[in-house]
Design a protein around this motif. Structure first.
Motif, PDB file in Angstrom:
ATOM      1  N   THR A 781       4.390  -6.682  15.726  1.00  0.00           N
ATOM      2  CA  THR A 781       3.992  -5.290  15.601  1.00  0.00           C
ATOM      3  C   THR A 781       3.722  -4.981  14.135  1.00  0.00           C
ATOM      4  OG1 THR A 781       5.487  -4.791  17.441  1.00  0.00           O
ATOM      5  CG2 THR A 781       4.661  -2.922  16.144  1.00  0.00           C
ATOM      6  N   GLY A 782       2.692  -4.168  13.869  1.00  0.00           N
ATOM      7  CA  GLY A 782       2.369  -3.825  12.493  1.00  0.00           C
ATOM      8  C   GLY A 782       3.491  -3.072  11.808  1.00  0.00           C
ATOM      9  N   LEU A 783       3.604  -3.237  10.486  1.00  0.00           N
ATOM     10  CA  LEU A 783       4.651  -2.571   9.718  1.00  0.00           C
ATOM     11  C   LEU A 783       4.364  -1.081   9.595  1.00  0.00           C
ATOM     12  CD1 LEU A 783       5.012  -5.166   6.811  1.00  0.00           C
ATOM     13  CD2 LEU A 783       6.447  -4.960   8.842  1.00  0.00           C
ATOM     14  N   PRO A 784       5.398  -0.249   9.489  1.00  0.00           N
ATOM     15  CA  PRO A 784       5.187   1.192   9.310  1.00  0.00           C
ATOM     16  C   PRO A 784       4.565   1.516   7.954  1.00  0.00           C
ATOM     17  CG  PRO A 784       7.431   0.718  10.051  1.00  0.00           C
ATOM     18  CD  PRO A 784       6.821  -0.578   9.641  1.00  0.00           C
ATOM     19  N   VAL A 785       3.802   2.607   7.908  1.00  0.00           N
ATOM     20  CA  VAL A 785       3.226   3.137   6.671  1.00  0.00           C
ATOM     21  C   VAL A 785       3.609   4.605   6.574  1.00  0.00           C
ATOM     22  CG1 VAL A 785       1.118   3.648   5.392  1.00  0.00           C
ATOM     23  CG2 VAL A 785       1.284   1.546   6.722  1.00  0.00           C
ATOM     24  N   ASN A 786       4.332   4.970   5.522  1.00  0.00           N
ATOM     25  CA  ASN A 786       4.710   6.370   5.306  1.00  0.00           C
ATOM     26  C   ASN A 786       3.598   7.052   4.503  1.00  0.00           C
ATOM     27  OD1 ASN A 786       7.184   6.041   6.637  1.00  0.00           O
ATOM     28  ND2 ASN A 786       8.191   5.366   4.763  1.00  0.00           N
ATOM     29  N   ALA A 787       2.660   7.667   5.197  1.00  0.00           N
ATOM     30  CA  ALA A 787       1.494   8.272   4.552  1.00  0.00           C
ATOM     31  C   ALA A 787       1.813   9.697   4.105  1.00  0.00           C
ATOM     32  CB  ALA A 787       0.308   8.278   5.512  1.00  0.00           C
ATOM     33  N   THR A 788       1.192  10.090   2.993  1.00  0.00           N
ATOM     34  CA  THR A 788       1.361  11.435   2.443  1.00  0.00           C
ATOM     35  C   THR A 788       0.006  12.074   2.210  1.00  0.00           C
ATOM     36  OG1 THR A 788       1.295  10.778   0.108  1.00  0.00           O
ATOM     37  CG2 THR A 788       3.423  10.610   1.236  1.00  0.00           C
TER      38      THR A 788
END
Length: 876
Positions: A781-788
């Protein structure tokens, strides 16, 4: 409090052990019906050492009396001893085995005439000499209690993966080890600083970040092992478990090995030199029989070309060199001294360059590491072993921008020059002592181990930061981005509709902090019967920052269901405390950031996001920009040690055709974790280091392994896991995120993951004849990205965990031919990394701009790549 579930889990483990207990016996022999003792019962003491005279513990020893008698078995203690009692005189066959060693067989042991037998086991090596050796057959190790995953030195060389000269790139093929977007390895869902890194028995964890920066030649390893659960009380200071780097030592045979001594080409924007990673390894005797040396020299040159950047600004020339030298001297047969020194040097003129960061926006990076150790081992006549040692390590880092122009960030790219100049140094001095007591008999055999560890840690740092301009209007492609305009006082000019945020920095002057740590432990390997082994232990830790005595009880054990050790059940539970991270403590001295925010019209924003109308909108003087300072505060008197409860259970089973099945479940619950947070959830720029982070990790893994015909093997593992926390952000002066702490997955959370690798014989080809096929594969599964948002704020409808990289998978396939030429042995390999050319994204800008850009931008990797290797394995 961890709640009533703690008591329940402890009771489960005790119940498991009680269920497995069989009638106690001091013998560790096969549970066959015993015959009446002969009139003159004999004893046979066995001592097992390696080719350098070091004791081999937990070796499997089997004594086969004349038929029809059944074999007798025992395992060696910490000093390499085990003993058979109540033997009948006669000729017996003695066989000693342990994973990672060649088996030793003595076919004519005269019981009654011989009372002591010394056995020497030789480590398995990539370059095998022409001697009669027998591989230790694959087997379930009844003495292995920890939940350990291991790659041998041969597997590190055999598995194909991008960057095969760097062992860190192979760690992902161990279940439970996951990478983050920056390539750092995380064990059991933990932060890097939560995993204890050990090099040949000494703690070498980077004292500030815990980043895995220790580098040594891939040819220098005997094994790399990861223990995420059921670790002995000897190991602490890390809820993520232990990563142990075990290196080789020379012996009485001179050896010279070489790998990748020919540069490799690449076809990216034309033919050019891709990399050169020469490795030279020498070892042998200084004085045969008692003094040996080992030296591994490792170099690297990389020519990274980024296809998305314009020609002339698309390359990054990186080089690195490291050298490991070791000496061992057996002063007497009972006194062994070992010394080692590892030096690393790394230089990257454009660190972090990629499609959205051209060279002028990156810093030059110089990183060095120096690690030295001295260890003394003394074997007492009564069977005790005393091990003492001192060690020291130092890690230096320098970041230097290419100029002093302001740093610029847009939604799609960066501009200007990098903003941070850093000079830092982290050091550790360590003294340790371990005492292995002689075995004691009381309802079975007790192998007791005691130890202590003293550490002094220092961190010195100096930072100088330039302003950062965050633009909300993307410039035309043919135009370079310009920083936010400022007045004579360095403050942003109002109005400026292109500017979304402007950050300036202060302080960051030279500062230093230190910490002193003291630890002690006691553990008992209690072999109750030849099938049941339990290991209770307790650990004590104290440091000068938290100043709280910490006690960590541990209990684990194994139960073997049959005499052949074909089925094993393991379980354990324990308390772990994290070491205090100097990096987190020092953030209060890293400096201050002041941010100025603007709306789409270029007008100032209040701290709560309210716009202040500009003069051209209300016919008044232009308002001054509104500062929002960001500070980090540490009150040591309020800190507590992060505490984790770790329990696990595993079942291992040998299936037909020598296929080994392993099922394992690990759960880890943490409270009082370190994290910076705003008081009462107010986003006012003031962050305090608190103990309010709670972590949760679980993983269920199923794996299959099949070894056959010498070096050939097939391995595959699937892991279902979850790594989450209630405080997901690692706030710092360099992280431009303004938010209260929020729950979510860790950035390395991968709920579904498969890894596999193998070395198998390929069908015969014309001319070249026998060829081996080597492969590795990963899908997750793809890694999380904490977008802002471009202002650094979290968009409420998209909390942490909303975005992930696309599903990742890769297959690396190569073919290897071993040849005999000029009376020397060679191995030639060629193939492809990511042979399917799957566009696995590796980077993201991490910025969203609803509704025009509802998701972050992902950047693909370079795709399929040709790879090859030439190894010189030695003379006949």
């Amino acid at each position: 409090m961890l709640g009533p579930s703690v008591t329940v889990k402890w009771l489960l483990v005790f119940a498991l052990e009680a269920f497995c207990v069989m009638p106690s016996t001091a013998q560790t022999v096969s549970s066959s019906p015993s015959s009446p003792h002969p009139a003159a019962a004999q004893k046979l003491a066995v001592t097992v050492i390696d080719e350098n005279g070091l004791a081999v513990n937990s070796a499997r020893v089997q004594l086969q009396p004349p038929p029809p008698a059944l074999p007798l078995r025992c395992s060696t203690d910490f000093a390499g001893h085990c003993e058979f009692t109540d033997l009948s005189p006669g000729n017996c066959e003695l066989r000693v085995e342990k994973a990672g060693f060649y088996a030793a067989v003595q076919s004519d042991v005269q019981v009654g005439f011989t009372s002591n037998v010394d056995v020497t086991l030789s480590h398995q090596r990539e370059a095998r000499e022409v001697v009669n050796v027998v591989e230790s057959p694959p087997a379930i190790d009844p003495a292995q209690i920890p939940a350990k995953e291991e790659l041998s030195g041969e597997e590190l060389l055999d598995i194909p993966y991008p960057g095969p000269h760097d062992y860190r790139n192979a760690l992902i093929f161990m279940p439970g080890v996951t990478p983050d977007a920056y390539g750092q390895a995380h064990v059991a869902g933990a932060e890097t600083y939560q995993t204890l890194l050990v090099l040949d028995g000494f703690n070498v964890t980077q004292p500030t970040s815990g980043a895995l920066v220790v580098q040594t030649s891939i040819d220098s390893f005997r094994s790399v092992a990861v223990t995420p659960s059921r670790e002995p009380a000897e190991f602490g200071k890390g809820s993520g478990g232990v990563m142990a780097l075990n290196t080789r030592m020379g012996n009485d045979h001179f050896r010279f090995l070489a790998t990748d001594f020919i540069p490799a080409p690449q076809d990216v924007k034309g033919i050019s030199l891709a990399n050169w990673t020469p490795i030279y390894t020498m070892s042998g005797p200084i004085r045969k029989g008692d003094t040996w040396f080992f030296d591994a020299l490792d170099g690297e040159y990389d020519n990274y070309i980024t296809k998305q950047l314009p020609t002339g600004s698309d390359f990054d020339h990186v080089w690195r060199i490291d050298n490991l030298v070791k000496l061992q001297s057996n002063l007497t047969t009972r006194n062994i001294v070992t010394a080692s020194f590892l030096s690393d040097y790394f230089h990257d003129p454009n660190a972090g360059m990629w499609a959205l960061m051209p060279p002028q926006t990156t810093p030059g990076e110089v990183e060095t590491a120096y690690l030295g150790s001295l260890k003394d081992q003394y074997y007492f006549r009564g069977g005790a072993l005393l091990e003492t040692g001192i060690g020291g390590d130092q890690y230096n880092l320098t970041l230097t921008p290419h100029g002093d122009a302001g740093y610029i960030q847009t939604i799609l790219a960066t501009g200007g020059n990098y903003y941070l100049h850093e000079d830092s140094s982290a050091r550790r001095l360590q003294a340790l002592a371990n005492l292995y007591l002689p075995p004691r008999q009381w309802h079975g055999r007790h192998d007791i181990k005691l130890g202590t560890d003293l550490d002094r840690l220092n961190y010195d740092a100096q930072f100088l930061r330039q302003p950062i301009s965050f633009l909300q209007v993307e410039p035309p492609p043919e135009q370079s981005p310009e920083p936010c305009p400022v007045n004579a006082n360095g403050l942003p000019i109002v109005p400026e509709p292109t500017c979304a945020r402007y950050s300036i920095f202060s302080s960051g002057n030279y500062s230093t902090i230190y910490n002193n740590e003291a630890s002690a432990y006691a553990e008992d390997r209690w072999l109750i019967t030849n099938r049941l082994l339990i290991e209770p232990g307790v650990r004590f830790d104290w440091d000068e920052i938290v100043r709280t005595p910490l006690f960590s009880p541990r209990l684990a054990g194994t139960y073997i269901f049959d005499d052949e050790s074909n089925t094993k059940l393991s379980a354990g539970i324990g308390i772990n405390y994290d070491a205090t991270s100097l990096g987190l403590i020092h953030q209060a001295q890293d400096g201050q950031r002041v941010d100025y925010f603007f709306d789409s019209n270029g007008c100032p924003l209040e701290a709560d996001g309210t716009s202040v109308k500009c003069a051209h909108l209300r016919g008044a003087p232009e308002p001054a920009p509104i500062p929002l300072p960001t500070n980090f505060v540490v009150d040591r008197n309020t800190l507590a040690a992060p505490r984790y409860l770790n329990w696990s259970i595993a079942l291992e089973k040998k299936l037909p055709q020598a296929i080994f099945l392993k099922l394992e479940f690990i759960e880890k619950r943490g409270v009082h974790g370190f994290a910076y947070n705003a008081l009462n959830g107010a986003v006012d720029g003031n962050f305090f280091l608190e103990n309010q982070r709670d972590d949760r990790y679980y993983a269920f893994t199923v794996s299959l392994r099949h070894r056959f015909r010498q070096r050939y093997e097939i391995f595959g593992a699937y892991t279902r896991s979850r790594a989450r926390t209630n405080q997901v952000f690692d706030f710092s002066v360099d992280l431009p995120v303004l938010s209260q702490q929020l729950p979510g997955p860790f950035p390395w959370d991968t709920p579904n993951r498969f890894v596999g690798y193998g070395v198998v014989p390929f069908f015969k080809l014309p001319i070249v004849h026998k060829v081996d096929m080597v492969y590795s594969a990963e899908a997750r599964t793809g890694l999380p990205v904490n977008a802002t948002l471009e202002t650094g704020e979290i968009y409420a409808p998209d909390p942490p965990g909303t975005f992930r990289f696309p599903t990742y998978y890769t297959v690396n396939l190569e073919f290897e031919k071993r040849i005999h030429l000029f009376r020397r042995y060679w191995a030639v390999r060629a193939g492809f990394d990511n042979i399917t050319n799957h566009p696995d994204p590796v980077l993201s800008n991490g910025i969203i701009n609803p509704p025009t850009q509802p998701a972050p931008i992902f950047i693909d990797g370079n795709g399929r790549a040709l790879d090859g290797r030439i190894q010189y394995l030695g003379k006949e």
